[in-house]
Design an enzyme around this catalytic site. Sequence first.
Site, PDB file in Angstrom:
ATOM      1  CB  SER A   2      -3.482   3.106   1.563  1.00  0.00           C
ATOM      2  OG  SER A   2      -3.651   2.409   0.305  1.00  0.00           O
ATOM      3  CE  LYS A  25      -3.099  -1.120  -0.769  1.00  0.00           C
ATOM      4  NZ  LYS A  25      -3.466  -1.564  -1.820  1.00  0.00           N
ATOM      5  CB  CYS A  26       4.389   2.019   0.295  1.00  0.00           C
ATOM      6  SG  CYS A  26       3.830   1.875   1.908  1.00  0.00           S
ATOM      7  N   GLY A  27       2.475   2.218  -2.792  1.00  0.00           N
ATOM      8  CA  GLY A  27       2.694   2.623  -4.246  1.00  0.00           C
ATOM      9  C   GLY A  27       3.327   1.712  -5.209  1.00  0.00           C
ATOM     10  CB  THR A  46      -0.257  -0.424  -8.197  1.00  0.00           C
ATOM     11  OG1 THR A  46      -0.552  -1.470  -7.290  1.00  0.00           O
ATOM     12  CG2 THR A  46      -0.724  -1.043  -9.548  1.00  0.00           C
ATOM     13  CD1 TRP A  47       2.467   5.390 -11.064  1.00  0.00           C
ATOM     14  CD2 TRP A  47       2.327   6.489  -9.228  1.00  0.00           C
ATOM     15  NE1 TRP A  47       2.592   6.832 -11.285  1.00  0.00           N
ATOM     16  CE2 TRP A  47       2.651   7.360 -10.162  1.00  0.00           C
ATOM     17  CE3 TRP A  47       2.633   7.079  -7.714  1.00  0.00           C
ATOM     18  CZ2 TRP A  47       2.629   8.670 -10.072  1.00  0.00           C
ATOM     19  CZ3 TRP A  47       2.676   8.306  -7.601  1.00  0.00           C
ATOM     20  CH2 TRP A  47       2.826   9.218  -8.429  1.00  0.00           C
ATOM     21  CE  LYS A 106     -10.480  10.409  -1.190  1.00  0.00           C
ATOM     22  NZ  LYS A 106     -10.478  11.302   0.167  1.00  0.00           N
ATOM     23  NE  ARG A 162       0.250   6.680   0.139  1.00  0.00           N
ATOM     24  CZ  ARG A 162      -0.801   6.294  -0.424  1.00  0.00           C
ATOM     25  NH1 ARG A 162      -1.053   5.047  -0.330  1.00  0.00           N
ATOM     26  NH2 ARG A 162      -1.722   7.220  -0.358  1.00  0.00           N
ATOM     27  CG  HIS A 167       4.683  -6.597  -0.951  1.00  0.00           C
ATOM     28  ND1 HIS A 167       4.831  -5.316  -1.242  1.00  0.00           N
ATOM     29  CD2 HIS A 167       3.498  -6.855  -1.268  1.00  0.00           C
ATOM     30  CE1 HIS A 167       3.676  -4.914  -2.115  1.00  0.00           C
ATOM     31  NE2 HIS A 167       2.917  -5.984  -2.030  1.00  0.00           N
TER      32      HIS A 167
END
Length: 319
Positions: free
Chosen positions: A163, A68-70, A72-73, A286, A155, A133
């Site tokens: 998130s 959940k720290c980015g 995917t991006w 978001k 993040r 991860h």
Amino acid sequence: GSSVLEQLPEEHADLVSGLPCAPRPNGLSNLRCYEGFWLPEWSVPVAVALQRRFQPRRDDVIVASFPKCGTTWVNALTFATMARRAHPAAGAGHPLLRLNPHQCVPFLEALFRSRRGEAKLEALPSPRLMNTHMPLRMMPPADSAGGCKVVYVCREPKDMVVSLWHYLRRLQPDLPLADVSESVCGGAAMYGPVWDHILGYWSASTARPDSVLFLRYEELLRDPAKHVRKLARFVGLPFSGAEEEAGVVDDIVKLCSIGHLKTLEANKTGHVDPIFPIPREALFRKGVAGDWVNYMTPEMARRIDEIVADKFHTTGLTF
Ligand code: A3P
């Protein structure tokens, strides 16, 4: 109960049963503390296999993150950057237009669950791009890592918690934010303690800046193009003058923007993976900084801030 995929193969029972245990609700497998980190039971043997048998190549690139720290991006940006010769970002046939970013970047934990997966990884042509991860200590030691490169994204922890809460609520709609925050603060969250996860990669990035690129989600949001250039230099594929002029950097940024990825069929349908029956669209929520203020009580926020101050004050890393 837990899915078949979450069950621990019999031959690893001894390895795992002696480790400290944190049970999880809703049929999720227990967490076990292995070498200071809380892993789902099934992934303890995966960590062992990674430490023993993963053979990084000099030109490997591994995208690493706490969930959940980015992830995917950064997966999408790194893939689009490294694959841009074969797949121009503005091209109509780009893989990211028909695949979820996680499908474009193999996940080390999934590959090291079986010898078949390991063989698949071994068979991949160089330069390989992978995602994990796992904390740095589950990777083979740096000197044996043949100079392989790691791109780490971290993040602000309060935003990560919020998130994570939204994400886990897809499995358990009544899950209180306080429970998620509590387990992250206590350390016994998947891949936690998050502070130690971040610190492991942070110290490696300061000791070996050519091998570990330390990115921050908030900085990526502020100036994605600048970081795509940094990423390209880091992986040894800097943008040429002609590429700059042709707007390739902006093409990559646009292709990978949450606003764009969200609209694609591959990201609106299907599940993250068979182990985690969460819809893929949950990966794109978001995508902003500071959303914690809309959900956290002041006490919850203060508790996290205090731990962060305590863990990071000597490191030069601030959030
Ligand atoms: P929010 O829940 O705060 O919106 P991960 O990929 O590690 O699971 O992290 C998920 C977080 O990254 C979510 O944060 C998600 O919305 C955000 N995210 C996913 N894709 C993104 C993108 N292309 N650009 C910016 N943020 C993105």
